[in-house]
Scaffold this active site. Structure first.
Site, PDB file in Angstrom:
ATOM      1  N   PHE A  80      10.901   1.762  -9.781  1.00 53.06           N
ATOM      2  CA  PHE A  80       9.867   1.350  -8.827  1.00 53.06           C
ATOM      3  C   PHE A  80       9.759  -0.168  -8.711  1.00 53.06           C
ATOM      4  O   PHE A  80       9.213  -0.669  -7.728  1.00 53.06           O
ATOM      5  CB  PHE A  80       8.480   1.813  -9.298  1.00 53.06           C
ATOM      6  CG  PHE A  80       8.242   3.293  -9.277  1.00 53.06           C
ATOM      7  CD1 PHE A  80       8.086   3.963  -8.082  1.00 53.06           C
ATOM      8  CD2 PHE A  80       8.133   4.012 -10.464  1.00 53.06           C
ATOM      9  CE1 PHE A  80       7.830   5.327  -8.059  1.00 53.06           C
ATOM     10  CE2 PHE A  80       7.873   5.369 -10.456  1.00 53.06           C
ATOM     11  CZ  PHE A  80       7.725   6.027  -9.251  1.00 53.06           C
ATOM     12  N   SER A 124      12.277   3.484   1.208  1.00 53.03           N
ATOM     13  CA  SER A 124      11.122   3.466   2.104  1.00 53.03           C
ATOM     14  C   SER A 124      11.522   3.963   3.477  1.00 53.03           C
ATOM     15  O   SER A 124      12.672   3.770   3.911  1.00 53.03           O
ATOM     16  CB  SER A 124      10.630   2.023   2.205  1.00 53.03           C
ATOM     17  OG  SER A 124       9.738   1.875   3.282  1.00 53.03           O
ATOM     18  N   TYR A 148      12.081  -7.498   3.317  1.00 49.59           N
ATOM     19  CA  TYR A 148      11.706  -6.372   2.444  1.00 49.59           C
ATOM     20  C   TYR A 148      12.517  -5.128   2.814  1.00 49.59           C
ATOM     21  O   TYR A 148      13.154  -4.502   1.961  1.00 49.59           O
ATOM     22  CB  TYR A 148      10.202  -6.064   2.566  1.00 49.59           C
ATOM     23  CG  TYR A 148       9.841  -4.734   1.950  1.00 49.59           C
ATOM     24  CD1 TYR A 148       9.883  -4.559   0.568  1.00 49.59           C
ATOM     25  CD2 TYR A 148       9.504  -3.628   2.745  1.00 49.59           C
ATOM     26  CE1 TYR A 148       9.592  -3.330  -0.001  1.00 49.59           C
ATOM     27  CE2 TYR A 148       9.215  -2.403   2.186  1.00 49.59           C
ATOM     28  CZ  TYR A 148       9.258  -2.249   0.810  1.00 49.59           C
ATOM     29  OH  TYR A 148       8.978  -1.025   0.250  1.00 49.59           O
ATOM     30  N   LYS A 152      15.680  -2.930   0.737  1.00 50.75           N
ATOM     31  CA  LYS A 152      15.797  -1.482   0.479  1.00 50.75           C
ATOM     32  C   LYS A 152      17.117  -0.938   1.042  1.00 50.75           C
ATOM     33  O   LYS A 152      17.796  -0.129   0.408  1.00 50.75           O
ATOM     34  CB  LYS A 152      14.619  -0.733   1.110  1.00 50.75           C
ATOM     35  CG  LYS A 152      13.265  -1.046   0.479  1.00 50.75           C
ATOM     36  CD  LYS A 152      13.179  -0.535  -0.941  1.00 50.75           C
ATOM     37  CE  LYS A 152      11.893  -0.933  -1.623  1.00 50.75           C
ATOM     38  NZ  LYS A 152      11.889  -0.699  -3.073  1.00 50.75           N
TER      39      LYS A 152
HETATM   40  P1  NAD Z   1       3.294  -1.931  -6.867  1.00 46.64           P
HETATM   41  O1  NAD Z   1       3.398  -3.381  -6.555  1.00 46.64           O
HETATM   42  O2  NAD Z   1       1.935  -1.362  -7.101  1.00 46.64           O
HETATM   43  O3  NAD Z   1       4.207  -1.577  -8.122  1.00 46.64           O
HETATM   44  C1  NAD Z   1       5.392  -2.274  -8.433  1.00 46.64           C
HETATM   45  C2  NAD Z   1       5.333  -2.617  -9.910  1.00 46.64           C
HETATM   46  O4  NAD Z   1       6.542  -3.285 -10.274  1.00 46.64           O
HETATM   47  C3  NAD Z   1       4.179  -3.558 -10.280  1.00 46.64           C
HETATM   48  O5  NAD Z   1       3.487  -3.031 -11.397  1.00 46.64           O
HETATM   49  C4  NAD Z   1       4.862  -4.880 -10.613  1.00 46.64           C
HETATM   50  O6  NAD Z   1       4.156  -5.599 -11.604  1.00 46.64           O
HETATM   51  C5  NAD Z   1       6.227  -4.410 -11.075  1.00 46.64           C
HETATM   52  N1  NAD Z   1       7.337  -5.353 -10.907  1.00 46.64           N
HETATM   53  C6  NAD Z   1       7.701  -6.014  -9.785  1.00 46.64           C
HETATM   54  N2  NAD Z   1       8.819  -6.733 -10.005  1.00 46.64           N
HETATM   55  C7  NAD Z   1       9.157  -6.520 -11.299  1.00 46.64           C
HETATM   56  C8  NAD Z   1      10.216  -6.968 -12.132  1.00 46.64           C
HETATM   57  N3  NAD Z   1      11.167  -7.803 -11.680  1.00 46.64           N
HETATM   58  N4  NAD Z   1      10.262  -6.544 -13.413  1.00 46.64           N
HETATM   59  C9  NAD Z   1       9.309  -5.710 -13.906  1.00 46.64           C
HETATM   60  N5  NAD Z   1       8.290  -5.250 -13.163  1.00 46.64           N
HETATM   61  C10 NAD Z   1       8.221  -5.652 -11.883  1.00 46.64           C
HETATM   62  O7  NAD Z   1       4.019  -1.139  -5.685  1.00 46.64           O
HETATM   63  P2  NAD Z   1       4.046   0.417  -5.369  1.00 46.64           P
HETATM   64  O8  NAD Z   1       3.266   0.661  -4.139  1.00 46.64           O
HETATM   65  O9  NAD Z   1       3.752   1.196  -6.589  1.00 46.64           O
HETATM   66  O10 NAD Z   1       5.581   0.567  -4.974  1.00 46.64           O
HETATM   67  C11 NAD Z   1       6.571   0.949  -5.906  1.00 46.64           C
HETATM   68  C12 NAD Z   1       7.931   0.934  -5.230  1.00 46.64           C
HETATM   69  O11 NAD Z   1       7.894   1.790  -4.094  1.00 46.64           O
HETATM   70  C13 NAD Z   1       8.355  -0.440  -4.716  1.00 46.64           C
HETATM   71  O12 NAD Z   1       9.731  -0.582  -4.937  1.00 46.64           O
HETATM   72  C14 NAD Z   1       8.050  -0.371  -3.236  1.00 46.64           C
HETATM   73  O13 NAD Z   1       8.875  -1.203  -2.484  1.00 46.64           O
HETATM   74  C15 NAD Z   1       8.331   1.097  -2.933  1.00 46.64           C
HETATM   75  N6  NAD Z   1       7.605   1.588  -1.746  1.00 46.64           N
HETATM   76  C16 NAD Z   1       6.240   1.488  -1.694  1.00 46.64           C
HETATM   77  C17 NAD Z   1       5.561   1.921  -0.546  1.00 46.64           C
HETATM   78  C18 NAD Z   1       4.067   1.810  -0.443  1.00 46.64           C
HETATM   79  O14 NAD Z   1       3.551   1.950   0.666  1.00 46.64           O
HETATM   80  N7  NAD Z   1       3.313   1.601  -1.533  1.00 46.64           N
HETATM   81  C19 NAD Z   1       6.284   2.478   0.521  1.00 46.64           C
HETATM   82  C20 NAD Z   1       7.667   2.579   0.419  1.00 46.64           C
HETATM   83  C21 NAD Z   1       8.313   2.131  -0.733  1.00 46.64           C
HETATM   84  N1  UFG Z   2      -3.282  -1.177  10.649  1.00 45.57           N
HETATM   85  C1  UFG Z   2      -4.428  -1.602  11.292  1.00 45.57           C
HETATM   86  N2  UFG Z   2      -5.255  -2.462  10.635  1.00 45.57           N
HETATM   87  C2  UFG Z   2      -5.008  -2.910   9.363  1.00 45.57           C
HETATM   88  C3  UFG Z   2      -3.825  -2.472   8.723  1.00 45.57           C
HETATM   89  C4  UFG Z   2      -2.978  -1.609   9.399  1.00 45.57           C
HETATM   90  O1  UFG Z   2      -4.691  -1.225  12.424  1.00 45.57           O
HETATM   91  O2  UFG Z   2      -5.790  -3.715   8.830  1.00 45.57           O
HETATM   92  C5  UFG Z   2      -2.392  -0.204  11.323  1.00 45.57           C
HETATM   93  C6  UFG Z   2      -0.964  -0.664  11.526  1.00 45.57           C
HETATM   94  O3  UFG Z   2      -0.836  -1.384  12.725  1.00 45.57           O
HETATM   95  C7  UFG Z   2      -0.224   0.672  11.523  1.00 45.57           C
HETATM   96  C8  UFG Z   2      -1.034   1.551  10.559  1.00 45.57           C
HETATM   97  O4  UFG Z   2      -2.318   0.928  10.495  1.00 45.57           O
HETATM   98  O5  UFG Z   2      -0.267   1.261  12.791  1.00 45.57           O
HETATM   99  C9  UFG Z   2      -0.448   1.625   9.172  1.00 45.57           C
HETATM  100  O6  UFG Z   2      -0.225   0.311   8.674  1.00 45.57           O
HETATM  101  P1  UFG Z   2       0.115   0.047   7.128  1.00 45.57           P
HETATM  102  O7  UFG Z   2       0.265  -1.436   6.975  1.00 45.57           O
HETATM  103  O8  UFG Z   2      -0.857   0.736   6.257  1.00 45.57           O
HETATM  104  O9  UFG Z   2       1.502   0.795   6.943  1.00 45.57           O
HETATM  105  P2  UFG Z   2       2.906   0.546   7.642  1.00 45.57           P
HETATM  106  O10 UFG Z   2       3.342   1.874   8.154  1.00 45.57           O
HETATM  107  O11 UFG Z   2       2.896  -0.563   8.586  1.00 45.57           O
HETATM  108  O12 UFG Z   2       3.774   0.059   6.396  1.00 45.57           O
HETATM  109  C10 UFG Z   2       4.101   0.946   5.338  1.00 45.57           C
HETATM  110  C11 UFG Z   2       4.382   0.168   4.044  1.00 45.57           C
HETATM  111  C12 UFG Z   2       5.620  -0.686   4.194  1.00 45.57           C
HETATM  112  C13 UFG Z   2       6.760   0.127   4.705  1.00 45.57           C
HETATM  113  C14 UFG Z   2       6.359   0.841   5.983  1.00 45.57           C
HETATM  114  C15 UFG Z   2       7.441   1.721   6.537  1.00 45.57           C
HETATM  115  O13 UFG Z   2       3.297  -0.654   3.710  1.00 45.57           O
HETATM  116  O14 UFG Z   2       5.970  -1.187   2.934  1.00 45.57           O
HETATM  117  O15 UFG Z   2       5.206   1.660   5.712  1.00 45.57           O
HETATM  118  O16 UFG Z   2       7.612   2.806   5.732  1.00 45.57           O
HETATM  119  F1  UFG Z   2       7.800  -0.702   4.972  1.00 45.57           F
END
Ligand code: NAD
Ligand code: UFG
Length: 335
Positions: A80, A124, A148, A152
């Site tokens: 992650f 993602s 970003y 991925k």
């Molecule tokens: P998050 O930031 O809450 O968790 C990531 C964790 O990794 C954190 O605890 C951070 O401290 C740790 N970290 C970052 N870089 C590091 C490093 N070099 N060494 C050790 N630890 C490190 O994010 P999340 O929402 O839990 O996301 C986890 C993964 O899922 C990420 O790779 C993110 O890109 C991917 N992802 C998240 C979403 C989302 O919407 N949350 C969507 C698609 C993909």
């Molecule tokens: N939005 C608002 N107001 C806000 C925040 C978001 O209207 O303050 C809207 C955005 O325009 C979008 C929807 O809410 O239509 C969802 O937005 P998010 O930022 O919550 O999510 P995204 O789908 O844009 O992004 C997420 C993850 C990214 C990932 C992407 C594609 O945060 O890391 O999905 O999977 F790249």
């Protein structure tokens, strides 16, 4: 059986650790706490009654990883760790490429050294770009429009190349849609630093009085009410998808991608209304301009995960709202 979870103190990692521990796996976490807090680990212990073995450090630190693999019998890795803020990645591309790519390369080198070749990777839905028709299927062409997303995409390519070079690897690329919600205990949840970029944490901070109102980015999208539509998935469903993926990498060889989504779209206004209706808390809002790069509508075809991993999302939007609210109101300032 011990699973190494990089980034295990983060939002998705912490919920996955809870499900792994509850199912009887041993869990080892490596996290540098760059976007999380050590408190998360004691909360995980409170929920499960079990300990995780925690190494505070950076996945890019090869010696640290060698120590982790020497001191434990790691069967598989869930990776992650990485940075995830799209806007920040445009401002600081080198920081994003360095963290996301270098951590993965170092991890893979050490896994290879210790002959651990089972990996579940956090990809993602962003790798589908914004031009594919919905529902998105795993075989569609991939693209990305920011550092970003490209990180991925590059990592997916690296992992495919690795498998081509050595077919004893087993790699699941999990393409997450929009994880929201929190564990039903209210003890762990999403704790973004600063003003949230994402919709649900923004709504919940308006609900708790930390932010004044929701800005709805655009009301002229090609959706039911003109606001952007996404596939929101409960964080516990997402965590359970990782358990299925662990089973898959233990039983198969290959490098394969799976969507983890519900297959349903919900617009910004629908999510806002669902939050208001389920919690009884008012969320004032106004319309703002579109956020650059946002798609009209994004939702998964989740058939492949159902058919091949035996996984399906169970929680509905109301549960996602109620669980988010329980977490936010009990922890207004996060961890
Ligand atoms: P998050 O930031 O809450 O968790 C990531 C964790 O990794 C954190 O605890 C951070 O401290 C740790 N970290 C970052 N870089 C590091 C490093 N070099 N060494 C050790 N630890 C490190 O994010 P999340 O929402 O839990 O996301 C986890 C993964 O899922 C990420 O790779 C993110 O890109 C991917 N992802 C998240 C979403 C989302 O919407 N949350 C969507 C698609 C993909
Ligand atoms: N939005 C608002 N107001 C806000 C925040 C978001 O209207 O303050 C809207 C955005 O325009 C979008 C929807 O809410 O239509 C969802 O937005 P998010 O930022 O919550 O999510 P995204 O789908 O844009 O992004 C997420 C993850 C990214 C990932 C992407 C594609 O945060 O890391 O999905 O999977 F790249």
């Amino acid at each position: 059986m011990a699973i190494l979870v990089t980034g295990g103190a983060g939002f998705i990692g912490s919920h996955t650790c809870v499900e792994l521990l509850s199912t009887g796996y041993e869990v080892i976490v490596v996290d540098n706490l760059s976007n999380s807090s050590e408190e998360v680990l004691s909360r995980i212990e409170r929920i499960t009654g079990k300990n995780t073995r925690f190494y505070k450090g950076d996945v890019r630190d090869k010696e640290l990883l060698r120590t982790v693999f020497s001191e434990n019998t790691v069967e598989a890795v869930i990776h992650f760790a990485g940075f995830k803020a799209v806007g920040e990645s445009v401002q600081l591309p080198l920081m994003y490429y360095n963290n996301n790519l270098t951590s993965t390369l170092i991890l893979l080198e050490v896994m290879q050294e210790f002959d651990v070749k089972r990996l579940v990777f956090s990809s993602s839905a962003t790798v589908y770009g914004i031009h594919n028709p919905v529902p998105l299927t795993e075989d569609m062409p991939l693209s990305a429009s920011n550092p970003y997303g490209r990180s991925k995409l590059f990592i997916e390519e690296i992992l495919r190349d690795l498998y081509i070079s050595d077919e004893s690897w087993s790699i699941a690329l999990l393409r997450y849609f929009n994880p929201i919600g929190a564990h039903s205990s209210g003890l762990i949840g999403e704790s973004p630093k600063g003003v949230p970029n994402n919709l649900m944490p923004y709504i919940s901070q308006v609900a708790v009085g930390k932010l004044e109102k929701l800005n709805v980015f655009g009301n002229d999208y090609a959706t039911a009410d003109g606001t952007g539509s996404r596939d929101y998935i409960h964080i516990v469903d997402l965590a359970l998808g990782h358990l299925k993926a662990i089973k898959w990498v233990m039983a198969h060889r290959g490098c394969d991608a799976f969507n983890l989504g519900t297959g349903k779209g919900t617009t910004v206004l629908q999510l806002r209304d669902a939050f208001v209706n389920s919690t009884g808390v008012e969320i004032p809002y106004s319309y703002a301009s579109r956020r650059p790069g946002d798609a009209d509508e994004v939702y998964a075809c989740a058939d492949k995960a159902r058919d091949q991993l035996g996984w399906e999302a169970k929680y509905d939007i109301e549960a996602m709202c109620l669980d988010t609210w329980r977490w936010q109101k009990n922890n207004p300032d996060g961890f």
